[in-house]
Write a protein that holds these residues in place. Structure first.
Motif, short mmCIF file in Angstrom:
data_model
loop_
_atom_site.label_atom_id
_atom_site.label_comp_id
_atom_site.label_asym_id
_atom_site.label_seq_id
_atom_site.Cartn_x
_atom_site.Cartn_y
_atom_site.Cartn_z
N VAL A 61 19.55 100.38 42.40
CA VAL A 61 20.04 100.36 43.90
C VAL A 61 20.84 99.28 44.08
N LEU A 62 22.19 99.45 44.53
CA LEU A 62 23.04 98.51 45.02
C LEU A 62 23.19 98.32 46.62
N LYS A 63 23.20 97.36 47.22
CA LYS A 63 23.19 97.15 48.60
C LYS A 63 24.57 96.13 48.83
N ASN A 64 25.04 96.28 50.08
CA ASN A 64 25.91 95.28 50.35
C ASN A 64 25.47 94.72 51.64
N LYS A 65 26.24 93.69 52.48
CA LYS A 65 25.80 93.06 53.60
C LYS A 65 25.84 93.95 54.83
N ASN A 66 26.50 95.10 54.75
CA ASN A 66 26.57 96.16 55.82
C ASN A 66 25.45 97.26 55.86
N GLY A 67 24.58 97.16 55.01
CA GLY A 67 23.52 97.96 54.89
C GLY A 67 23.85 99.14 54.15
N VAL A 68 25.12 99.29 53.54
CA VAL A 68 25.30 100.46 52.52
C VAL A 68 24.60 100.38 51.24
N GLN A 69 24.24 101.77 50.90
CA GLN A 69 23.38 101.62 49.63
C GLN A 69 23.99 102.54 48.59
N ALA A 70 24.00 102.32 47.39
CA ALA A 70 24.11 103.25 46.28
C ALA A 70 23.16 103.19 45.12
N ALA A 71 22.95 104.33 44.82
CA ALA A 71 21.63 104.66 43.81
C ALA A 71 22.44 105.14 42.55
N ILE A 72 22.18 104.25 41.33
CA ILE A 72 22.67 105.00 40.21
C ILE A 72 21.62 105.00 38.98
N THR A 73 21.66 106.03 38.15
CA THR A 73 20.92 106.14 37.33
C THR A 73 21.53 105.95 35.94
N ASN A 74 20.44 105.36 35.07
CA ASN A 74 21.29 105.23 33.58
C ASN A 74 21.04 106.62 32.76
N TYR A 75 20.67 107.48 33.24
CA TYR A 75 20.78 108.90 32.51
C TYR A 75 21.98 109.31 32.88
N GLY A 76 23.09 109.23 31.98
CA GLY A 76 24.32 109.97 32.24
C GLY A 76 25.18 108.89 32.82
N GLY A 77 24.92 107.78 33.41
CA GLY A 77 25.40 106.65 34.15
C GLY A 77 25.90 107.40 35.39
N ARG A 78 24.96 108.14 36.06
CA ARG A 78 25.24 108.98 37.21
C ARG A 78 25.34 108.21 38.56
N ILE A 79 26.08 108.46 39.25
CA ILE A 79 25.87 108.13 40.80
C ILE A 79 25.15 108.87 41.51
N VAL A 80 23.82 108.58 42.09
CA VAL A 80 22.93 109.59 42.78
C VAL A 80 23.19 109.69 44.18
N SER A 81 23.34 108.70 44.82
CA SER A 81 23.62 108.66 46.04
C SER A 81 24.33 107.64 46.56
N LEU A 82 25.04 107.66 47.45
CA LEU A 82 25.89 106.75 48.47
C LEU A 82 25.73 106.72 49.95
N LEU A 83 25.00 105.81 50.47
CA LEU A 83 24.52 106.04 51.90
C LEU A 83 25.61 105.24 52.68
N LEU A 84 26.26 105.71 53.69
CA LEU A 84 27.34 105.16 54.52
C LEU A 84 27.19 105.65 55.98
N PRO A 85 27.63 104.74 56.98
CA PRO A 85 27.59 105.01 58.30
C PRO A 85 28.74 106.12 58.56
N ASP A 86 28.62 107.27 59.44
CA ASP A 86 29.66 108.12 59.72
C ASP A 86 29.99 107.57 61.32
N LYS A 87 30.80 108.31 61.78
CA LYS A 87 31.72 107.87 62.99
C LYS A 87 30.64 107.51 64.28
N ASN A 88 29.47 108.16 64.00
CA ASN A 88 28.41 107.85 65.14
C ASN A 88 27.39 106.67 64.69
N GLY A 89 27.82 106.05 63.33
CA GLY A 89 26.67 105.01 63.02
C GLY A 89 25.56 105.80 62.28
#
Length: 389
Positions: A61-89
């Motif tokens: 799990v990768l995180k930045n200062k804005n609360g955005v998170q990315a999940a990546i697995t070493n099986y296939g080097g895959r991006i599994v999730s990327l959580l971002l705020p939409d226009k309503n937060g």
């Protein structure tokens, strides 16, 4: 006093009904909030507890200062999730795909989120020639090889090392003649989540024999959120005046054609679905968009593509040093796989934009070379930057 007690007896049942109704409404509100929150949740770490090819599968799990998170697995080097705020937060997962390692293993769509190699895109009849010698990779896409072959990088176990809370390094040794490619290829892929809400993917490789290399990432996106419906109302712009026509097996004809006056013209912001159904031989060949764009510039100084989700307002800008961009509009999705939140991967529920060298380049002398020789270092990178409108 008797009158007071009589009144109280009459009032209490109504009060109980009122309180029950309030509690029920509160429960419904809680359920709604829970449902909304579910969309912001990363897959469970326990869903990635397995051993494949003698190595432990992990979810980083990768995180930045804005609360955005990315999940990546070493099986296939895959991006599994990327959580971002939409226009309503509201936090929204824009990566489409399974939420467990078993889901990735069983999926009829093998490329969800994956690192692609040794050769991304297609090779005609799986064949290519290096220094006068012909090589053949496994055929896994009709008469052709697609994305490295039957066991390309999307199915291998990578070694993972989390450098810091926002950076992950994956490495893999692709051995000589693996999937028919010559040379021991040492590959490193670095994922970095920056504080301006960008995901930077950097690739590096060296070889001990001359080989062909074309690495990319195959994340499937829905900027309205995974499982939210089709992507036809997403607005797309691609900085490319030309694209590469293909035959009926999706192999380049060798021509580089103008997009002007065709359904492939995304030089101005256009919804993906606006012209996808028109009577066009190229669209019929790919069952929609599955074509490589010849980028006007690729020095990573300005975006080569911009996409915006119509409901979320989430915008993705892509910067790259690669000469091409493969646009795939989810044409072969058939609802056969269950993706996140229990949703099926229905027709065109996602899109992919793969930065890369051109398909079938080893067999197309007019295309940029993908040869890598001993002593050389393959280096490239792409940045996916997110904001809201």
């Amino acid at each position: 006093m008797r009158q007071y007690l009589k009144t109280l007896v009459m009032i209490l049942p109504f009060s109980a009904v009122y309180l029950t109704a309030c509690n029920q409404q509160a429960s419904k509100t809680t359920e709604t909030m829970t449902d909304s929150t579910t969309l912001a949740a990363l897959p469970a770490d326990s869903a990635f507890k397995k051993t494949i090819d003698g190595k432990e599968v992990k979810l980083y799990v990768l995180k930045n200062k804005n609360g955005v998170q990315a999940a990546i697995t070493n099986y296939g080097g895959r991006i599994v999730s990327l959580l971002l705020p939409d226009k309503n937060g509201r936090m929204t997962d824009v990566i489409v795909g399974p939420e467990s390692v078993e889901g990735f293993e069983k999926s009829t769509e093998p490329y969800y989120g994956a690192t692609i190699g040794r050769y991304g895109n297609r090779l005609a009849k799986g064949k290519f020639t290096i220094e006068g010698k012909e090589y053949t990779s496994s055929l896994n896409n009709g008469p052709n090889t697609l994305h490295g072959g039957s066991k390309g990088f999307h199915y291998v176990m990578w070694d993972g090392k989390q450098i810091d809370p926002a950076t992950l390094e994956l490495s893999y040794l692709s051995k000589d003649m693996e999937e028919g490619y010559p040379g021991n290829l040492n590959v490193k892929v670095t994922y970095q989540l920056t504080d301006d809400n960008a995901v930077k993917v950097s690739y590096e490789a060296t070889t001990d024999k001359t080989t062909v290399v074309n690495l990319t990432n195959h994340a499937f996106y829905n900027l309205n959120g995974s499982g939210s419906g089709d992507i036809l109302n997403h607005t797309l712009q691609i900085d490319a005046d030309n694209y590469i026509p293909v035959d009926n097996t999706l192999i380049p004809t060798g021509e580089i054609a103008k997009v002007t006056g065709t359904p492939f013209d995304f030089t101005k912001p256009t919804t993906i679905g606006k012209r996808i159904g028109v009577d066009n031989e190229q669209l019929k060949a790919g069952k929609g968009y599955d074509h490589n764009y010849v980028l006007n510039q690729h020095d990573d100084k300005k975006p080569i593509a911009t996409v915006t989700g119509d409901l979320s307002g989430i915008t993705m800008q892509i910067y790259t040093v690669e000469p091409g961009l493969q646009f795939y509009s989810g044409n072969f999705m058939e609802g056969k796989n269950i993706i996140k939140y229990g949703k099926p991967d229905v027709f065109r529920t996602s899109f992919a934009l793969e930065t890369q060298h051109f398909p079938d380049s080893p067999n197309q002398p007019k295309f940029p070379s993908t040869l890598l020789k001993p002593g050389q270092v393959y280096k490239t990178h792409t940045v996916y930057k997110f904001s809201v409108k």
